[in-house]
Motif scaffolding. Structure first.
Motif, PDB file in Angstrom:
ATOM      1  N   LEU A  17      30.229  53.047  18.079  1.00 44.34           N
ATOM      2  CA  LEU A  17      29.667  51.894  18.793  1.00 44.34           C
ATOM      3  C   LEU A  17      30.805  51.026  19.321  1.00 44.34           C
ATOM      4  O   LEU A  17      31.816  50.823  18.638  1.00 44.34           O
ATOM      5  CB  LEU A  17      28.785  51.043  17.863  1.00 44.34           C
ATOM      6  CG  LEU A  17      27.494  51.676  17.353  1.00 44.34           C
ATOM      7  CD1 LEU A  17      26.800  50.727  16.365  1.00 44.34           C
ATOM      8  CD2 LEU A  17      26.535  52.039  18.488  1.00 44.34           C
TER       9      LEU A  17
ATOM     10  N   VAL B 172      27.573  49.139  23.219  1.00 41.41           N
ATOM     11  CA  VAL B 172      27.392  50.378  23.974  1.00 41.41           C
ATOM     12  C   VAL B 172      27.612  51.550  23.031  1.00 41.41           C
ATOM     13  O   VAL B 172      28.588  51.575  22.270  1.00 41.41           O
ATOM     14  CB  VAL B 172      28.384  50.441  25.154  1.00 41.41           C
ATOM     15  CG1 VAL B 172      28.164  51.720  25.967  1.00 41.41           C
ATOM     16  CG2 VAL B 172      28.257  49.211  26.036  1.00 41.41           C
ATOM     17  N   ALA B 173      26.699  52.515  23.082  1.00 42.16           N
ATOM     18  CA  ALA B 173      26.890  53.742  22.315  1.00 42.16           C
ATOM     19  C   ALA B 173      28.040  54.545  22.910  1.00 42.16           C
ATOM     20  O   ALA B 173      28.185  54.623  24.135  1.00 42.16           O
ATOM     21  CB  ALA B 173      25.606  54.575  22.338  1.00 42.16           C
ATOM     22  N   ILE B 174      28.843  55.138  22.029  1.00 36.28           N
ATOM     23  CA  ILE B 174      29.909  56.057  22.451  1.00 36.28           C
ATOM     24  C   ILE B 174      29.487  57.474  22.049  1.00 36.28           C
ATOM     25  O   ILE B 174      29.230  57.728  20.864  1.00 36.28           O
ATOM     26  CB  ILE B 174      31.248  55.709  21.774  1.00 36.28           C
ATOM     27  CG1 ILE B 174      31.633  54.254  22.065  1.00 36.28           C
ATOM     28  CG2 ILE B 174      32.349  56.681  22.217  1.00 36.28           C
ATOM     29  CD1 ILE B 174      31.691  53.884  23.521  1.00 36.28           C
TER      30      ILE B 174
END
Lengths: 138, 138, 138
Positions: free
Chosen positions: B38, B103-105
């Motif tokens: 994240l 943001v999701a990684i």
């Protein structure tokens, strides 16, 4: 990965107000012993907010006036939600101010800019409300 | 778990404006070498926002007009906060637009929908302001 | 650290509406097998929101009325963004309601207060839209 959880309880003696909870969040961080990670702090009730802004009483008066203009408490009967309740405005005010904050944890500290402070925003008080702190990291 | 931290500095030459910081956030992600996790990106100042929306100049004009309607800059003396300051409106505008994004990684990339871009929203510029990027994952 | 990713697809047959997605988010959490961590749920489109509030139909009518007052859909030509589009209002409404929520995961459950439910807020529907769920933890 370590995870840590704590609940805070707040009982504000009036319908609306703002409480600086940065010291309590800091205490929780120290107890967690987490040095690097992310901290979530959220209102567990849907008529309250956790947000980050300035610890300045004039600004808090401005928030109160502004939120009352955007989503007035009264007249109660303008809201469909207010059949058995009178707190529709609190649900709306909470959307403007937000439910939660995420704070970076760096070297065991809240990784904050110079004026950032964490507030609990109450919009339907006079009863016990809960705040959740969850930290994950190492 | 890996954690990565970076500060960006922005000095906008006017009071208000929007800056697409997606390239800088992407660079930070590549430097971090984190593939799954994240990413937190937040304004470190309380008169600014980080948010995700469309990179379209007409929309940014609409944001400016709309925020001025919801929380006008002037007259300065309508705000209690504006004793020694003139930026109460900036504190309010920032609440509408938000402080941070998560943001999701995934597979080493920002896991975005087709039009998502990250913006810095300045509401009290003409000086150095900092943005924090913190990534945790593996 | 474990990470888990899932997309939900929603096609609302009207321009605006609210959908309780808590069951789908719960299913994703069970599939992930993560017991302690953080869950991100975000709209992947910039004319939609994911937020946490009350599952009460009167309140949802109040949200609709209120958002139309704060950022009306029409007349379309008051917005610069509406040259080739007609959805500027949807971009504004989404800023009020937010893009994403972060939920603590504790003992394998969404760590919620008594009334917290997760909603998808659609402001420009009648087509497929995606929601991202990303969970990290152990």
């Amino acid at each position: 990965m370590i995870s840590y959880r704590k609940e805070l309880i707040i009982n504000l003696p009036k319908r609306r107000g703002f409480v600086n909870i940065t010291p309590q969040v800091n205490n929780a961080l120290k107890e967690s012993n987490i040095k690097e990670g992310l901290l979530l702090c959220n209102a567990m009730h849907i008529t309250a907010s956790v947000f980050i802004n300035d610890d300045e009483s004039g600004l808090h008066q401005d928030f109160e006036t502004w939120l009352e203009k955007l989503a007035p408490e009264k007249p109660y009967n303008i809201y469909h939600h207010n059949g058995y309740e009178d707190n529709a405005d609190a649900h709306l005010k909470r959307q403007v101010m937000g439910r939660e904050v995420i704070v970076a944890i760096t070297n065991g500290n809240l990784d904050f800019g110079p004026w950032e402070q964490i507030f609990y925003g109450e919009f339907d008080g006079k009863r016990n409300k809960k705040i959740l702190i969850k930290i994950i990291g190492e």
